[in-house]
Design an enzyme around this catalytic site. Structure first.
Site, PDB file in Angstrom:
ATOM      1  N   CYS A  30      45.681 -41.221  10.129  1.00  0.00           N
ATOM      2  CA  CYS A  30      45.100 -40.450   9.023  1.00  0.00           C
ATOM      3  C   CYS A  30      43.993 -41.242   8.329  1.00  0.00           C
ATOM      4  O   CYS A  30      44.262 -42.276   7.710  1.00  0.00           O
ATOM      5  CB  CYS A  30      46.228 -40.090   8.056  1.00  0.00           C
ATOM      6  SG  CYS A  30      45.706 -39.583   6.426  1.00  0.00           S
ATOM      7  N   CYS A  33      44.313 -41.682   4.541  1.00  0.00           N
ATOM      8  CA  CYS A  33      45.439 -42.596   4.261  1.00  0.00           C
ATOM      9  C   CYS A  33      44.960 -44.040   4.277  1.00  0.00           C
ATOM     10  O   CYS A  33      45.427 -44.869   3.496  1.00  0.00           O
ATOM     11  CB  CYS A  33      46.550 -42.427   5.294  1.00  0.00           C
ATOM     12  SG  CYS A  33      47.309 -40.793   5.311  1.00  0.00           S
TER      13      CYS A  33
END
Length: 106
Positions: A30, A33
């Site tokens: 991600c 993230c």
């Protein structure tokens, strides 16, 4: 350093904590993230002793993610006394997360 929270230690580290707990739900693949990760690590240092800061890898711990309805990552949940008291979905500046934590510590 942020704690690695998983299916086995979630109850002890999050639900039974006597301090507010910030949990970062993330995954290695991600992109956003990876932007939030260093911020979470900084908060872990700054709030040491005042709050618990941890990370849950959603790929390795699907039960926790399912229990809290995590569909988008990064999602950051703030727990107090075993209850979710605040939520942030998506990458945000450190100041926003710090303000949310401060509101639970005060």
């Amino acid at each position: 350093m942020a704690l690695e929270i998983n299916d086995q230690n979630f109850e002890e580290l999050v639900m039974k904590s006597d301090k507010p707990v910030l949990v970062d739900f993330w995954a290695e693949w991600c992109g956003p993230c990876r932007m939030v990760g260093p911020i979470v690590e900084e908060l872990a240092k700054e709030y040491d002793g005042k709050a618990v800061i941890g990370k849950v890898n959603v790929d390795h711990n699907p039960n926790i993610s399912m229990n809290f309805g995590i569909r988008n990552i990064p999602t950051l949940l703030i727990f107090k006394n075993g209850q979710v008291v605040d939520k942030q979905v998506g990458a945000v500046p450190k100041s926003i997360l710090a303000n949310k934590l401060n509101a639970q510590i005060a």
